[in-house]
Design a protein around this motif. Structure first.
Motif, PDB file in Angstrom:
ATOM      1  N   ASP A 132     115.737 101.324  63.779  1.00 51.28           N
ATOM      2  CA  ASP A 132     114.831 101.191  62.633  1.00 51.28           C
ATOM      3  C   ASP A 132     115.343 101.969  61.428  1.00 51.28           C
ATOM      4  OD1 ASP A 132     113.161  99.589  64.109  1.00 51.28           O
ATOM      5  OD2 ASP A 132     111.857 101.230  64.746  1.00 51.28           O
ATOM      6  N   ASP A 133     116.047 103.083  61.686  1.00 50.55           N
ATOM      7  CA  ASP A 133     116.591 103.865  60.573  1.00 50.55           C
ATOM      8  C   ASP A 133     117.707 103.127  59.853  1.00 50.55           C
ATOM      9  OD1 ASP A 133     114.900 106.016  61.110  1.00 50.55           O
ATOM     10  OD2 ASP A 133     116.287 106.843  62.592  1.00 50.55           O
ATOM     11  N   LEU A 134     118.370 102.200  60.546  1.00 55.30           N
ATOM     12  CA  LEU A 134     119.512 101.501  59.962  1.00 55.30           C
ATOM     13  C   LEU A 134     119.212 100.023  59.727  1.00 55.30           C
ATOM     14  CD1 LEU A 134     122.516 103.101  61.897  1.00 55.30           C
ATOM     15  CD2 LEU A 134     121.538 103.735  59.706  1.00 55.30           C
ATOM     16  N   ILE A 135     117.935  99.720  59.433  1.00 55.82           N
ATOM     17  CA  ILE A 135     117.531  98.374  59.028  1.00 55.82           C
ATOM     18  C   ILE A 135     117.105  98.421  57.566  1.00 55.82           C
ATOM     19  CG2 ILE A 135     115.800  96.560  59.295  1.00 55.82           C
ATOM     20  CD1 ILE A 135     115.789  97.052  62.252  1.00 55.82           C
ATOM     21  N   PHE A 136     117.670  97.542  56.757  1.00 56.60           N
ATOM     22  CA  PHE A 136     117.391  97.538  55.318  1.00 56.60           C
ATOM     23  C   PHE A 136     117.119  96.099  54.879  1.00 56.60           C
ATOM     24  CE2 PHE A 136     120.336 100.857  56.493  1.00 56.60           C
ATOM     25  CZ  PHE A 136     119.732 101.982  55.978  1.00 56.60           C
ATOM     26  N   ASP A 156     116.065  93.308  51.594  1.00 60.73           N
ATOM     27  CA  ASP A 156     116.160  93.052  50.149  1.00 60.73           C
ATOM     28  C   ASP A 156     115.805  91.588  49.917  1.00 60.73           C
ATOM     29  OD1 ASP A 156     116.569  93.532  47.500  1.00 60.73           O
ATOM     30  OD2 ASP A 156     118.769  93.442  47.606  1.00 60.73           O
ATOM     31  N   GLU A 157     115.419  91.242  48.716  1.00 62.15           N
ATOM     32  CA  GLU A 157     115.109  89.846  48.414  1.00 62.15           C
ATOM     33  C   GLU A 157     115.141  89.613  46.910  1.00 62.15           C
ATOM     34  OE1 GLU A 157     110.886  88.590  48.801  1.00 62.15           O
ATOM     35  OE2 GLU A 157     110.621  90.594  49.689  1.00 62.15           O
ATOM     36  N   ASN A 158     115.290  88.333  46.549  1.00 62.98           N
ATOM     37  CA  ASN A 158     115.108  87.910  45.164  1.00 62.98           C
ATOM     38  C   ASN A 158     114.272  86.638  45.177  1.00 62.98           C
ATOM     39  OD1 ASN A 158     116.847  85.819  45.858  1.00 62.98           O
ATOM     40  ND2 ASN A 158     118.651  86.772  44.911  1.00 62.98           N
ATOM     41  N   ASP A 159     114.276  85.893  44.097  1.00 60.97           N
ATOM     42  CA  ASP A 159     113.393  84.732  44.035  1.00 60.97           C
ATOM     43  C   ASP A 159     113.874  83.572  44.908  1.00 60.97           C
ATOM     44  OD1 ASP A 159     115.630  84.288  42.556  1.00 60.97           O
ATOM     45  OD2 ASP A 159     114.604  83.239  40.911  1.00 60.97           O
ATOM     46  N   ARG A 160     115.070  83.678  45.512  1.00 59.79           N
ATOM     47  CA  ARG A 160     115.596  82.580  46.327  1.00 59.79           C
ATOM     48  C   ARG A 160     115.758  82.916  47.805  1.00 59.79           C
ATOM     49  NH1 ARG A 160     119.912  78.985  43.830  1.00 59.79           N
ATOM     50  NH2 ARG A 160     119.492  77.965  45.838  1.00 59.79           N
ATOM     51  N   VAL A 161     116.078  84.177  48.120  1.00 58.29           N
ATOM     52  CA  VAL A 161     116.357  84.523  49.515  1.00 58.29           C
ATOM     53  C   VAL A 161     115.753  85.865  49.878  1.00 58.29           C
ATOM     54  CG1 VAL A 161     118.518  83.227  49.679  1.00 58.29           C
ATOM     55  CG2 VAL A 161     118.549  85.601  48.924  1.00 58.29           C
ATOM     56  N   ARG A 162     115.539  86.042  51.168  1.00 61.48           N
ATOM     57  CA  ARG A 162     115.168  87.340  51.724  1.00 61.48           C
ATOM     58  C   ARG A 162     116.231  87.709  52.754  1.00 61.48           C
ATOM     59  NH1 ARG A 162     110.375  86.329  52.963  1.00 61.48           N
ATOM     60  NH2 ARG A 162     110.565  85.805  55.182  1.00 61.48           N
ATOM     61  N   VAL A 163     116.739  88.955  52.705  1.00 67.09           N
ATOM     62  CA  VAL A 163     117.865  89.384  53.534  1.00 67.09           C
ATOM     63  C   VAL A 163     117.498  90.665  54.272  1.00 67.09           C
ATOM     64  CG1 VAL A 163     120.302  90.052  53.543  1.00 67.09           C
ATOM     65  CG2 VAL A 163     119.479  88.408  51.849  1.00 67.09           C
ATOM     66  N   LYS A 164     117.886  90.724  55.544  1.00 60.25           N
ATOM     67  CA  LYS A 164     117.712  91.951  56.332  1.00 60.25           C
ATOM     68  C   LYS A 164     119.074  92.357  56.895  1.00 60.25           C
ATOM     69  CE  LYS A 164     114.260  92.551  59.246  1.00 60.25           C
ATOM     70  NZ  LYS A 164     113.390  92.461  60.443  1.00 60.25           N
ATOM     71  N   PHE A 165     119.477  93.616  56.645  1.00 58.95           N
ATOM     72  CA  PHE A 165     120.711  94.155  57.220  1.00 58.95           C
ATOM     73  C   PHE A 165     120.349  95.053  58.407  1.00 58.95           C
ATOM     74  CE2 PHE A 165     121.690  93.464  52.723  1.00 58.95           C
ATOM     75  CZ  PHE A 165     122.837  92.701  52.821  1.00 58.95           C
ATOM     76  N   ILE A 166     120.924  94.765  59.567  1.00 61.25           N
ATOM     77  CA  ILE A 166     120.719  95.588  60.761  1.00 61.25           C
ATOM     78  C   ILE A 166     122.083  96.169  61.137  1.00 61.25           C
ATOM     79  CG2 ILE A 166     119.902  95.641  63.134  1.00 61.25           C
ATOM     80  CD1 ILE A 166     118.359  93.041  62.473  1.00 61.25           C
ATOM     81  N   ILE A 167     122.255  97.446  60.917  1.00 68.65           N
ATOM     82  CA  ILE A 167     123.570  98.061  61.099  1.00 68.65           C
ATOM     83  C   ILE A 167     123.673  98.703  62.475  1.00 68.65           C
ATOM     84  CG2 ILE A 167     125.155  99.825  60.242  1.00 68.65           C
ATOM     85  CD1 ILE A 167     124.044  99.344  57.468  1.00 68.65           C
TER      86      ILE A 167
END
Length: 574
Positions: free
Chosen positions: A538-542, A544-555
């Motif tokens: 959970d500490d390394l999940i980030f 982000d999004e804009n008007d077209r996409v939503r993105v999740k980074f899981i490191i």
């Protein structure tokens, strides 16, 4: 074939008659390991710990029983009562060791166990020859030959049993659990192998008159091993000449290379002693190598001394220093004495082995005092010591001193106990550093460069993907990955840029800032940290999004280093 099988059976029967306690201890160990494996899922952690400790004590009983038996064979004057008393004392020693010295699996307790085991096995090698003036080398060669043959026989037997089990499973459609292969290995290694090995051990009164030195061993040592060692010696001299010219002292690895090369050379001199008069090369090696090895050992001591002066004594540096000192003394013995009594080699090594793990001069005691001394010097330098103990710092402590204090406490936490640190309360933990010292834990970069490696502790946790359409791994995207509707996702490890695009970029992000924040939070290297120092998934999940996409980074993990003075990072892998 039948006669050979009969001989093998007779030998095993003889070894059982000669070393019954040893075979019993080895058999009990096999049973204990099978019980541990069978009950792994059912036993509580405490029960497993107890069974593991009992198994270790049983294993320790194997060399101890060998030593007691050989002492009885060495002296015929013991009556039955004295013999039973000796065995009772041996069992009492193991019980006391279990309750007093093997309470847990700490660095100290495991280190003492290993040191004592080595000492007992070495004693097994020299007890029969105490008081005898010759033929020790042929005896050891016979023992090692027995060990070599036992390994071959055991390997063939295990492979045969495994082949039978595999054939039953595959050809007869009878399910053979995998654990049967493990149990077969245990029984071969723990029952057959010791019995076969001990059957070939010469009696203490064995006469080696007329013994023929193995020709294969002579060829191996004189024409292969000695030339290789000689070439290696030349390389070491060239390397140390380079050190003297450049004044760039070697790293710790060189100490280990010199140490094991010297240790192997001691063994070579031991084994060529019986053929010195028959081989001019063996004689020259015996005369000149100890003299040429002394300067190399001195350079090794200077190298390890620099490390000790900078970072104090730890168990590893202690063992390197003590073993190096033992080799140095053995080399002096080779130089000063023409008629060698090679029984001194295992005899003194067993004494050294005991001394390194027990008593006030042990590795643990000296390392404890050394690291406490380093901590005291740092605290005193920063005016943090008072009559009542540590004074919490209110000033600016240098980063180097904060890292050194952190590493000293980490050393005690991992290898000893924080209770061994002077001036600290028994309840102190690493998390209390801020309140006690005035600064929090600082992870020290273990590399000379600014390399880093960070991972989360829950990498095998299932991922929640609800609300998203695609899941992709970083290395799959390095060459670009095409999705539907001509959308492409890519990650450039050189520029650290992640991109989603169709005809033009839909989403772009530079991961530099993200990684910089992670390093600032968790330090450069956390692969050897535990508990609170490891980030969770959970500490390394980030996100982000804009008007077209939503993105999740899981490191899962990041490795890399600083690429230039600007502080920008280069990723080796993410």
């Amino acid at each position: 074939m039948i006669e050979r099988i009969k001989d093998l059976y007779k030998g095993i029967k003889d070894s059982l008659n000669r070393f019954p306690m040893t075979i019993i201890a080895s058999s009990i160990l096999v049973i204990m390991l099978i019980v541990l494996y069978e009950g792994d899922a059912q036993f509580s952690s405490n029960t497993k710990t107890v069974l593991q400790r009992i198994s270790m004590i049983t294993a320790l009983g194997i060399p101890l029983s060998l030593c007691i038996k050989l002492i009885y064979e060495k002296r015929d004057g013991f009556n039955r009562v004295q013999r039973y008393l000796g065995w009772a004392l041996g069992i009492a020693f193991l019980i006391l060791y279990y309750f007093l010295l093997l309470k847990s699996f700490t660095t100290v307790s495991v280190g003492r166990y290993i040191g004592l085991s080595i000492s007992l096995y070495l004693a097994f090698s020299y007890i029969p020859w105490i008081g005898r003036k010759k033929d020790f080398e042929p005896y050891i060669i016979r023992v090692l030959s027995s060990l070599f043959l036992t390994i071959i026989y055991s390997a063939v037997l295990y492979m045969g049993i495994s082949a039978i089990l595999f054939a039953i499973d595959q050809l007869l459609d009878i399910d053979v659990p995998r654990k049967f292969y493990y149990y077969s290995f245990l029984m071969v290694a723990g029952i057959f192998a010791p019995s076969s090995f001990l059957a070939r051990i010469p009696k203490v009164d064995h006469d080696f008159e007329g013994y023929d030195y193995p020709r294969a061993l002579k060829l191996l040592l004189v024409y292969i091993v000695i030339p290789l060692i000689s070439i290696y010696s030349v390389i070491l001299y060239m390397y140390f000449a380079k050190i003297i010219m450049t004044r760039n002292w070697p790293k710790g690895l060189v100490s280990h290379l010199v140490l094991w090369y010297s240790f192997i050379s001691v063994a070579v001199i031991f084994f060529i002693t019986p053929i010195i008069e028959d081989s001019i090369w063996a004689r020259r090696f015996r005369i000149w190598f100890p003299r040429l090895n002394i300067p190399i050992l001195i350079m090794m001591f200077m190298s390890i001394g620099i490390r000790i002066r900078a970072y104090g004594v730890t168990e590893n540096r202690y063992f390197v220093s003590i073993l190096g000192l033992w080799i140095f003394c053995i080399m002096l013995y080779f130089i000063m004495r023409k008629d060698l009594k090679n029984i001194l080699i295992p005899l003194t090594l067993s004494i050294v082995s005991l001394n390194t793990v027990f008593g006030p001069l042990s590795s643990f005691a000296i390392s404890n005092r050394s690291q406490n001394g380093r901590l005291e010097a740092i605290l005193d330098r920063n005016n943090m010591l008072g009559d009542d103990g540590i004074i919490r710092s209110e000033g600016d402590i240098s980063k180097d001193d904060r890292m050194e204090v952190s590493m000293i406490l980490k050393y005690f936490d991992m290898h000893h106990s924080l209770e061994d640190v002077r001036y600290l309360e028994d309840s102190f933990t690493i998390g209390d550093m801020e309140s006690v010292f005035g600064f929090s834990y600082v992870e020290k970069n273990i590399f000379d460069s600014d390399d880093f490696y960070i991972f989360n502790e829950n990498r095998e946790k299932a991922l929640e993907i609800g609300g998203y359409d695609y899941l992709s791994r970083g290395y799959d995207m390095e060459d670009g990955m095409k999705l539907e509707d001509d959308i492409t996702i890519s990650y450039d490890i050189e520029s650290n840029v992640f991109t989603i695009r169709d005809e033009k970029p839909i989403y772009t992000v530079d991961l530099q800032d993200l990684v910089s924040d992670i390093i600032a939070e968790y330090g450069h290297n956390n692969f050897d940290m535990e508990g609170e120092h490891l980030p969770t998934m959970d500490d390394l999940i980030f996100t982000d999004e804009n008007d077209r996409v939503r993105v999740k980074f899981i490191i899962n993990s990041i490795s890399g280093g600083r690429s230039d003075q600007s502080g920008r990072y280069t990723f080796y892998d993410m």
